[in-house]
Design a protein around this motif. Sequence first.
Motif, PDB file in Angstrom:
ATOM      1  N   ARG A   1       0.834  -1.204   0.000  1.00 42.64           N
ATOM      2  CA  ARG A   1       0.000   0.000   0.000  1.00 42.64           C
ATOM      3  C   ARG A   1       0.872   1.258   0.000  1.00 42.64           C
TER       4      ARG A   1
ATOM      5  N   GLU B   1       2.304   1.796  -3.519  1.00 40.78           N
ATOM      6  CA  GLU B   1       1.344   2.270  -4.513  1.00 40.78           C
ATOM      7  C   GLU B   1       0.771   3.646  -4.175  1.00 40.78           C
TER       8      GLU B   1
ATOM      9  N   LYS C   1      -9.470   3.940  -5.515  1.00 39.64           N
ATOM     10  CA  LYS C   1      -8.166   3.758  -4.864  1.00 39.64           C
ATOM     11  C   LYS C   1      -8.346   3.607  -3.358  1.00 39.64           C
TER      12      LYS C   1
END
Length: 405
Positions: A77, A80, A249
């Motif tokens: 996480r 990204e 997202k």
Amino acid sequence: MAAASEFTPSPDDTLVLIDGNAMIHRAFHALPEDLTTKSGEVVNATLGFTSMLLKILTEQRPTYIACAFDRPAPTFRHVEFQPYKAQRPAMPDTMRPQFKRIREVVAAFNIPIYEMDGFEADDVLGTLARQASERHLHTFIVTGDMDTMQLVGPDVEVLAAKRGISEIVRYDVAAVLERYGVPPERIPDWKALTGDPSDNIPGVPGIGAKTATKLLQTYGTLEGVLEHAAELPPRQRQSLIENAEQARKSKWLATIVTDAPVTLDLAACRTHEFDRSRVRDIFRELEFHSQIDKLAQVPHGREVPSGGEKDAKPEEGREDERVGARSVAPKAAQPHGEEPGQPQGIAPTDAGDDGVRKGDALCSPSSLNERPAPETQLSLFELEPLPPEDGLPSPAIIEGAPDTR
């Protein structure tokens, strides 16, 4: 991912999974920081965590137990989405050394630790809980992290610590639905709309908890809400359209992985015999005198002769599977997969300190096997209550449980 180890649980068996970081963090902030030994060692988090652990072992007596920790390495996480949890303050200097102490306590009770570079403890817990469910083993996740509500199912319940470490709330599917207005599997959709300031998940501006619940009750999922955005009031419509990708997202960030490259080893997690004298020595060093008295109530303990561990009679038919186990880090390019030939992640108890989420410590009601009403709160320490979560009602207290609000 390798299959769970071959070990057949009985219908009445239970597994307890402890969210180590969450419980340490909550205990640290719930108990006074001036709790120190005569030598000056700060032990507030260690005391809170140890009290919770003794409660589980003496009152719940789970058939299997394991503990999961975060690793200091960035997770997929963070890779990204760099702002993920970036706003969190550094770990207090007095908390850091207590991780090692708590790992020492966990190891002394022969409880395996699971952790994996590239993944959060929540992902490890989610993966282990899924593997347990596949074998029809009822699992209780001990945490203070409300993100784990999405893991609740027919075979998984969450024991969520609230108000410091003074009480816990027990969540099954019905309790999650009552609290959030959506079923457990829709919690990531809910967080995609509301965001999560504690994790720096943005969500959709202008969409609060009540609106998110209403939208999901009407349209089912985040995608359903986005598909019907044109039907909504102007402000909601505009915000959803402009922030659709941000919402997607946010859902991805809020979704706990249940296919991390770790394997549930029930033989290792079974409540093993442990060396009472070893635990007692640690408690004496920490000056946990009241905990020493409670140690006698913990089942499956034994006294090791003065000749040492090698002279002690081992538990019949079982080796200590923790020896030589280690944690592994998947490559960043394949955060959800497993490299061929990688060992599975039961981690060493001497691993380094790591970052910590917000979380809680716990005590629990009567036997887990009895599975009482959806929400139950119990008192562990008499502490000043903390306020309920913003935007959500305070959980109801089941009749007969002490009200510490």
